[in-house]
Design a protein around this motif. Structure first.
Motif, PDB file in Angstrom:
ATOM      1  N   LYS A   1       0.851  -1.195   0.000  1.00  0.00           N
ATOM      2  CA  LYS A   1       0.000   0.000   0.000  1.00  0.00           C
ATOM      3  C   LYS A   1       0.884   1.243   0.000  1.00  0.00           C
ATOM      4  O   LYS A   1       1.965   1.237   0.593  1.00  0.00           O
ATOM      5  CB  LYS A   1      -0.897   0.021   1.239  1.00  0.00           C
ATOM      6  CG  LYS A   1      -1.893  -1.131   1.314  1.00  0.00           C
ATOM      7  CD  LYS A   1      -2.837  -0.977   2.505  1.00  0.00           C
ATOM      8  CE  LYS A   1      -2.114  -1.118   3.820  1.00  0.00           C
ATOM      9  NZ  LYS A   1      -3.025  -1.057   4.995  1.00  0.00           N
ATOM     10  N   ILE A   2       0.413   2.293  -0.646  1.00  0.00           N
ATOM     11  CA  ILE A   2       1.133   3.567  -0.638  1.00  0.00           C
ATOM     12  C   ILE A   2       0.138   4.690  -0.384  1.00  0.00           C
ATOM     13  O   ILE A   2      -0.979   4.677  -0.909  1.00  0.00           O
ATOM     14  CB  ILE A   2       1.908   3.799  -1.966  1.00  0.00           C
ATOM     15  CG1 ILE A   2       2.672   5.134  -1.901  1.00  0.00           C
ATOM     16  CG2 ILE A   2       0.990   3.745  -3.171  1.00  0.00           C
ATOM     17  CD1 ILE A   2       3.651   5.329  -3.050  1.00  0.00           C
ATOM     18  N   TRP A   3       0.523   5.647   0.436  1.00  0.00           N
ATOM     19  CA  TRP A   3      -0.302   6.817   0.697  1.00  0.00           C
ATOM     20  C   TRP A   3       0.614   7.968   1.114  1.00  0.00           C
ATOM     21  O   TRP A   3       1.825   7.776   1.253  1.00  0.00           O
ATOM     22  CB  TRP A   3      -1.360   6.528   1.753  1.00  0.00           C
ATOM     23  CG  TRP A   3      -0.849   6.304   3.153  1.00  0.00           C
ATOM     24  CD1 TRP A   3      -0.800   7.216   4.171  1.00  0.00           C
ATOM     25  CD2 TRP A   3      -0.323   5.078   3.699  1.00  0.00           C
ATOM     26  NE1 TRP A   3      -0.283   6.648   5.309  1.00  0.00           N
ATOM     27  CE2 TRP A   3       0.017   5.334   5.050  1.00  0.00           C
ATOM     28  CE3 TRP A   3      -0.108   3.794   3.187  1.00  0.00           C
ATOM     29  CZ2 TRP A   3       0.563   4.366   5.882  1.00  0.00           C
ATOM     30  CZ3 TRP A   3       0.430   2.825   4.015  1.00  0.00           C
ATOM     31  CH2 TRP A   3       0.760   3.117   5.346  1.00  0.00           C
ATOM     32  N   PHE A   4       0.040   9.135   1.317  1.00  0.00           N
ATOM     33  CA  PHE A   4       0.876  10.278   1.667  1.00  0.00           C
ATOM     34  C   PHE A   4       0.099  11.268   2.528  1.00  0.00           C
ATOM     35  O   PHE A   4      -1.142  11.271   2.575  1.00  0.00           O
ATOM     36  CB  PHE A   4       1.406  10.979   0.410  1.00  0.00           C
ATOM     37  CG  PHE A   4       0.340  11.633  -0.424  1.00  0.00           C
ATOM     38  CD1 PHE A   4      -0.002  12.969  -0.235  1.00  0.00           C
ATOM     39  CD2 PHE A   4      -0.336  10.918  -1.415  1.00  0.00           C
ATOM     40  CE1 PHE A   4      -0.980  13.575  -0.994  1.00  0.00           C
ATOM     41  CE2 PHE A   4      -1.316  11.511  -2.176  1.00  0.00           C
ATOM     42  CZ  PHE A   4      -1.645  12.845  -1.975  1.00  0.00           C
ATOM     43  N   GLU A   5       0.855  12.109   3.196  1.00  0.00           N
ATOM     44  CA  GLU A   5       0.314  13.244   3.934  1.00  0.00           C
ATOM     45  C   GLU A   5       1.089  14.476   3.471  1.00  0.00           C
ATOM     46  O   GLU A   5       2.313  14.427   3.334  1.00  0.00           O
ATOM     47  CB  GLU A   5       0.495  13.058   5.443  1.00  0.00           C
ATOM     48  CG  GLU A   5      -0.266  11.864   6.007  1.00  0.00           C
ATOM     49  CD  GLU A   5       0.078  11.605   7.467  1.00  0.00           C
ATOM     50  OE1 GLU A   5       0.997  12.278   7.993  1.00  0.00           O
ATOM     51  OE2 GLU A   5      -0.560  10.730   8.078  1.00  0.00           O
ATOM     52  N   SER A   6       0.378  15.556   3.216  1.00  0.00           N
ATOM     53  CA  SER A   6       1.062  16.752   2.726  1.00  0.00           C
ATOM     54  C   SER A   6       0.288  18.010   3.105  1.00  0.00           C
ATOM     55  O   SER A   6      -0.950  17.999   3.144  1.00  0.00           O
ATOM     56  CB  SER A   6       1.221  16.683   1.205  1.00  0.00           C
ATOM     57  OG  SER A   6       1.983  17.763   0.727  1.00  0.00           O
ATOM     58  N   GLU A   7       1.036  19.063   3.367  1.00  0.00           N
ATOM     59  CA  GLU A   7       0.455  20.368   3.661  1.00  0.00           C
ATOM     60  C   GLU A   7       1.317  21.421   2.991  1.00  0.00           C
ATOM     61  O   GLU A   7       2.552  21.366   3.072  1.00  0.00           O
ATOM     62  CB  GLU A   7       0.407  20.599   5.171  1.00  0.00           C
ATOM     63  CG  GLU A   7      -0.341  21.856   5.572  1.00  0.00           C
ATOM     64  CD  GLU A   7      -0.474  21.984   7.080  1.00  0.00           C
ATOM     65  OE1 GLU A   7      -0.812  23.102   7.530  1.00  0.00           O
ATOM     66  OE2 GLU A   7      -0.237  20.987   7.796  1.00  0.00           O
ATOM     67  N   GLU A   8       0.663  22.342   2.311  1.00  0.00           N
ATOM     68  CA  GLU A   8       1.409  23.360   1.574  1.00  0.00           C
ATOM     69  C   GLU A   8       2.342  24.149   2.493  1.00  0.00           C
ATOM     70  O   GLU A   8       1.976  24.534   3.606  1.00  0.00           O
ATOM     71  CB  GLU A   8       0.442  24.316   0.883  1.00  0.00           C
ATOM     72  CG  GLU A   8      -0.208  23.703  -0.359  1.00  0.00           C
ATOM     73  CD  GLU A   8      -0.942  24.733  -1.198  1.00  0.00           C
ATOM     74  OE1 GLU A   8      -0.262  25.519  -1.906  1.00  0.00           O
ATOM     75  OE2 GLU A   8      -2.180  24.754  -1.142  1.00  0.00           O
ATOM     76  N   ASN A   9       3.563  24.312   1.991  1.00  0.00           N
ATOM     77  CA  ASN A   9       4.627  25.062   2.684  1.00  0.00           C
ATOM     78  C   ASN A   9       5.135  24.378   3.954  1.00  0.00           C
ATOM     79  O   ASN A   9       5.921  24.969   4.695  1.00  0.00           O
ATOM     80  CB  ASN A   9       4.168  26.483   3.019  1.00  0.00           C
ATOM     81  CG  ASN A   9       3.780  27.263   1.781  1.00  0.00           C
ATOM     82  OD1 ASN A   9       4.473  27.207   0.765  1.00  0.00           O
ATOM     83  ND2 ASN A   9       2.654  27.963   1.842  1.00  0.00           N
ATOM     84  N   LYS A  10       4.708  23.131   4.164  1.00  0.00           N
ATOM     85  CA  LYS A  10       5.211  22.385   5.324  1.00  0.00           C
ATOM     86  C   LYS A  10       5.844  21.056   4.937  1.00  0.00           C
ATOM     87  O   LYS A  10       6.518  20.437   5.750  1.00  0.00           O
ATOM     88  CB  LYS A  10       4.085  22.142   6.329  1.00  0.00           C
ATOM     89  CG  LYS A  10       3.635  23.409   7.037  1.00  0.00           C
ATOM     90  CD  LYS A  10       2.698  23.095   8.193  1.00  0.00           C
ATOM     91  CE  LYS A  10       2.322  24.369   8.952  1.00  0.00           C
ATOM     92  NZ  LYS A  10       1.419  24.081  10.096  1.00  0.00           N
ATOM     93  N   GLY A  11       5.618  20.605   3.709  1.00  0.00           N
ATOM     94  CA  GLY A  11       6.266  19.384   3.250  1.00  0.00           C
ATOM     95  C   GLY A  11       5.322  18.223   3.014  1.00  0.00           C
ATOM     96  O   GLY A  11       4.106  18.336   3.181  1.00  0.00           O
ATOM     97  N   SER A  12       5.917  17.105   2.610  1.00  0.00           N
ATOM     98  CA  SER A  12       5.152  15.898   2.289  1.00  0.00           C
ATOM     99  C   SER A  12       5.841  14.673   2.879  1.00  0.00           C
ATOM    100  O   SER A  12       7.071  14.638   2.998  1.00  0.00           O
ATOM    101  CB  SER A  12       5.036  15.720   0.770  1.00  0.00           C
ATOM    102  OG  SER A  12       4.465  16.859   0.161  1.00  0.00           O
ATOM    103  N   THR A  13       5.044  13.673   3.234  1.00  0.00           N
ATOM    104  CA  THR A  13       5.569  12.390   3.678  1.00  0.00           C
ATOM    105  C   THR A  13       4.843  11.288   2.916  1.00  0.00           C
ATOM    106  O   THR A  13       3.608  11.222   2.940  1.00  0.00           O
ATOM    107  CB  THR A  13       5.366  12.174   5.195  1.00  0.00           C
ATOM    108  OG1 THR A  13       6.012  13.216   5.910  1.00  0.00           O
ATOM    109  CG2 THR A  13       5.940  10.832   5.619  1.00  0.00           C
ATOM    110  N   PHE A  14       5.615  10.433   2.230  1.00  0.00           N
ATOM    111  CA  PHE A  14       5.051   9.290   1.527  1.00  0.00           C
ATOM    112  C   PHE A  14       5.321   8.029   2.341  1.00  0.00           C
ATOM    113  O   PHE A  14       6.422   7.819   2.856  1.00  0.00           O
ATOM    114  CB  PHE A  14       5.672   9.173   0.137  1.00  0.00           C
ATOM    115  CG  PHE A  14       5.098  10.159  -0.838  1.00  0.00           C
ATOM    116  CD1 PHE A  14       4.052   9.809  -1.666  1.00  0.00           C
ATOM    117  CD2 PHE A  14       5.593  11.456  -0.898  1.00  0.00           C
ATOM    118  CE1 PHE A  14       3.511  10.734  -2.565  1.00  0.00           C
ATOM    119  CE2 PHE A  14       5.063  12.378  -1.770  1.00  0.00           C
ATOM    120  CZ  PHE A  14       4.014  12.027  -2.616  1.00  0.00           C
TER     121      PHE A  14
END
Length: 375
Positions: A355-368
């Motif tokens: 499974k693959i998913w992500f969390e992201s918030e503008e100007n704070k970064g992303s985590t996959f």
């Protein structure tokens, strides 16, 4: 009268004897280890001479107590081999079980084991099988994969090194073009346009070349092998760490174990990690951090690739893993996107039943996040 005469039976028995003798000659001369093991009595019924050549041990010393051989199995492979052995005892036919042995002289060899239960013996649990010495092939394979990982990392690093200056040239040419309009010099305008178009085309060619390398590595069949994923990730991260001064990012790798073994297509999964790091590079400004982690969670392994870059706008998040997604964006240094990378990553993860998913918030970064079963 029976179906066979005495002459027919004698002929059949003689041919069976010849067949058995031929098999014995083959077993005595082959470079493969061939064995027959009585699991109920913990005794080897048969073990051919190739064993002594590969293990550097006498057959006499292990015939009556083969369980001593576990002491020569690499410590990191014992639990895995014991689990596979139990599957064989319960009737599974196992192929290409890879494990390492440590010889008396401390050298290490890779073996590939194939084994099955003799289902014609109901009175005892007899395991028959063969094993190949895969050391030379494994060393070549490890070298090839390490070279491929280095090549992919270097390509990504070079693409970012080159894209930055080329993008600056393109931006500078745009500014010069604005200021030169007052001079109304057609020749100067043509020269500026040439600089701008050449820069943009060069950036596009660099990214297309890297993308093509990724696509070609995913076009062949998936081949899963048992590998130490932490070791593989460390090789990838070390390449980026050695070039952090050029690409202006800080890299780190974290794990909750010293070794994490699992069955994956090593080449394809290395490309998955490389591609996630590449995306992090594109959208993380200089001085930013890219953190990779791997966590052994017993039944599954969890991978994370995190950055503190510009993040993914909410309007693009739902379609990120689609082919030719609308979420494709130009990188901070002008790196173009063909919109296939994330789709291919998800496909490879699906091939591994993950499974693959992500969390992201503008100007704070992303985590996959990638979660794969250990199998």
């Amino acid at each position: 009268m029976g179906l066979f005469s005495k002459t027919d039976l004698r002929y059949t028995m003689e041919h069976q004897a010849d067949y058995i003798r031929s098999l014995e000659q083959f077993a005595d001369r082959t470079s493969q280890i061939i064995f027959s093991y009585d699991a109920d009595r913990n005794k080897l019924i048969y073990l051919n001479p190739a064993f002594e050549q590969i293990w550097n041990l006498s057959r006499k010393n292990v015939i009556d107590n083969p369980s001593e051989l576990i002491e020569y199995v690499h410590a990191s492979d014992r639990e895995y081999l014991a689990a596979e052995f139990q599957k064989i005892k319960h009737g599974e036919i196992k192929k290409d079980i890879e494990f390492r042995i440590v010889l008396p002289d401390k050298s290490v060899r890779w073996l590939s084991l194939n084994a099955f239960i003799d289902d014609k013996r109901s009175d005892r649990t007899i395991i028959n099988g063969c094993a190949d010495d895969q050391t030379s092939w494994k060393e070549k394979d490890e070298y090839t994969k390490k070279y491929a990982a280095k090549k992919n990392s270097v390509l990504e690093i070079l693409s970012h090194d080159l894209a930055g200056p080329l993008n600056n040239i393109s931006l500078a040419s745009t500014i010069i073009a604005e200021k030169s309009r007052l001079h109304n010099d057609p020749e100067l305008t043509d020269m500026i346009n040439l600089i701008s178009n050449t820069s943009e085309r060069s950036i596009r060619l660099i990214r297309e070349f890297v993308a093509q390398e990724f696509l070609e590595s995913t076009s062949v069949d998936i081949i899963k092998k048992r590998v130490d994923m932490l070791k593989n990730l460390n090789e990838i991260i070390e390449e980026y760490k050695s070039s952090k001064d050029h690409i202006g990012k800080n890299f780190s790798l974290h794990s909750n174990a010293e070794h994490i073994y699992m069955k994956v297509d090593d080449v394809k999964f290395r490309q998955v990690i490389n591609n996630l790091i590449s995306n992090a590079l594109k959208f993380t400004p200089n001085g930013g951090e890219i953190k990779v982690s791997i966590e052994d969670m017993q039944e599954v392994v969890l991978f994370k690739v995190a950055d503190n870059g510009i993040g993914i706008p909410a309007k693009y998040q739902d379609s990120l893993f689609e082919k030719f997604t609308k979420a494709r964006r130009t990188g901070l240094k002008g790196e173009p996107s063909i919109g296939l990378g994330m789709s291919i990553i998800k496909t490879i993860v699906d091939w591994h039943n993950g499974k693959i998913w992500f969390e992201s918030e503008e100007n704070k970064g992303s985590t996959f996040y990638i979660e794969l079963p250990k199998e």
